[in-house]
Design an enzyme around this catalytic site. Structure first.
Site, mmCIF file in Angstrom:
data_model
loop_
_atom_site.group_PDB
_atom_site.id
_atom_site.type_symbol
_atom_site.label_atom_id
_atom_site.label_comp_id
_atom_site.label_asym_id
_atom_site.label_seq_id
_atom_site.Cartn_x
_atom_site.Cartn_y
_atom_site.Cartn_z
ATOM 1 N N ASN A 77 -19.198 -32.968 26.460
ATOM 2 C CA ASN A 77 -18.473 -33.947 27.267
ATOM 3 C C ASN A 77 -18.107 -33.411 28.650
ATOM 4 O OD1 ASN A 77 -15.392 -35.852 27.141
ATOM 5 N ND2 ASN A 77 -17.401 -36.586 27.700
ATOM 6 N N ASP A 112 -30.181 -31.817 28.466
ATOM 7 C CA ASP A 112 -28.848 -31.293 28.746
ATOM 8 C C ASP A 112 -28.896 -30.421 29.998
ATOM 9 O OD1 ASP A 112 -26.319 -30.216 28.800
ATOM 10 O OD2 ASP A 112 -26.276 -29.751 26.660
ATOM 11 N N CYS A 140 -22.059 -36.922 24.242
ATOM 12 C CA CYS A 140 -22.991 -35.802 24.348
ATOM 13 C C CYS A 140 -22.380 -34.624 23.597
ATOM 14 C CB CYS A 140 -23.332 -35.473 25.801
ATOM 15 S SG CYS A 140 -22.002 -34.766 26.800
ATOM 16 N N CYS A 162 -21.145 -32.807 30.975
ATOM 17 C CA CYS A 162 -22.320 -33.057 31.825
ATOM 18 C C CYS A 162 -22.826 -34.491 31.699
ATOM 19 C CB CYS A 162 -23.451 -32.089 31.476
ATOM 20 S SG CYS A 162 -23.095 -30.346 31.795
ATOM 21 N N ARG A 163 -23.536 -34.766 30.620
ATOM 22 C CA ARG A 163 -24.235 -36.051 30.486
ATOM 23 C C ARG A 163 -23.301 -37.234 30.251
ATOM 24 N NH1 ARG A 163 -28.194 -34.181 25.827
ATOM 25 N NH2 ARG A 163 -26.271 -33.078 25.280
ATOM 26 N N SER A 164 -22.437 -37.149 29.245
ATOM 27 C CA SER A 164 -21.620 -38.327 28.919
ATOM 28 C C SER A 164 -20.594 -38.660 30.003
ATOM 29 C CB SER A 164 -20.985 -38.214 27.535
ATOM 30 O OG SER A 164 -20.168 -37.087 27.409
#
Length: 156
Positions: A11, A124, A8, A13-15
């Site tokens: 690095n 995001d 993401c 939140c999402r990934s």
């Protein structure tokens, strides 16, 4: 060893959420000796930091560990180290392709694993604040990805 990398922007939140969720699913299926998971960001703003508080709270609520996770930046040799590079949105994919310099690498977007979803990119939560929505997408995408990996590599 089969290696998966989620990517993401920062690095945090999402990934890392996807890394933790897939790692959890792999452990539940007894595949931890066969599949390794990591995550990275295309930006360097958060290198060395733990996942975002929203990600940590969400993962805590579903009892998924994020122990020892720290943000790192995507590196040009990552495409050589990982069998699956899974990006969270179009911008991340474009940035990854830019970093690897035109190498023909197999890069997918998480939402391509969920063709029935209206969203084509994982939003995001750093900007939206909606970590639950991201978790639902990541959880579903990780289920599909794990099935794909186990089928392609004849794992059980």
């Amino acid at each position: 060893m089969i290696r998966v990398l989620f990517v993401c922007l920062g690095n945090i939140c999402r990934s890392p959420m996807a890394e933790a969720v897939l790692r959890h699913k792999i452990e539940e299926r007894g595949l931890a000796q066969q599949i390794e998971v990591d995550s990275a960001g295309t930006g360097d703003w958060h290198v060395g930091k733990p996942p975002h508080e929203g990600t940590r709270k969400l993962l805590d609520s579903v009892q998924i560990s994020y122990a020892n996770m720290a943000a790192r930046q995507f590196a040009s040799n990552d495409f050589e180290q990982f069998d699956y590079i899974v990006c969270m949105d179009n911008s991340n994919e474009a940035n990854v392709r830019k970093v690897i310099g035109g190498v023909d690498a197999d890069i997918i977007k998480l939402m391509d694993l969920l063709p029935h979803e209206v969203l084509r990119e994982v939003p995001d939560p750093y900007h939206t604040g909606n970590f639950e929505e991201v978790y639902q997408l990541v959880d579903a995408g990780c289920d599909v990805l794990l099935e794909r990996i186990t089928a392609e590599h004849a794992l059980s």
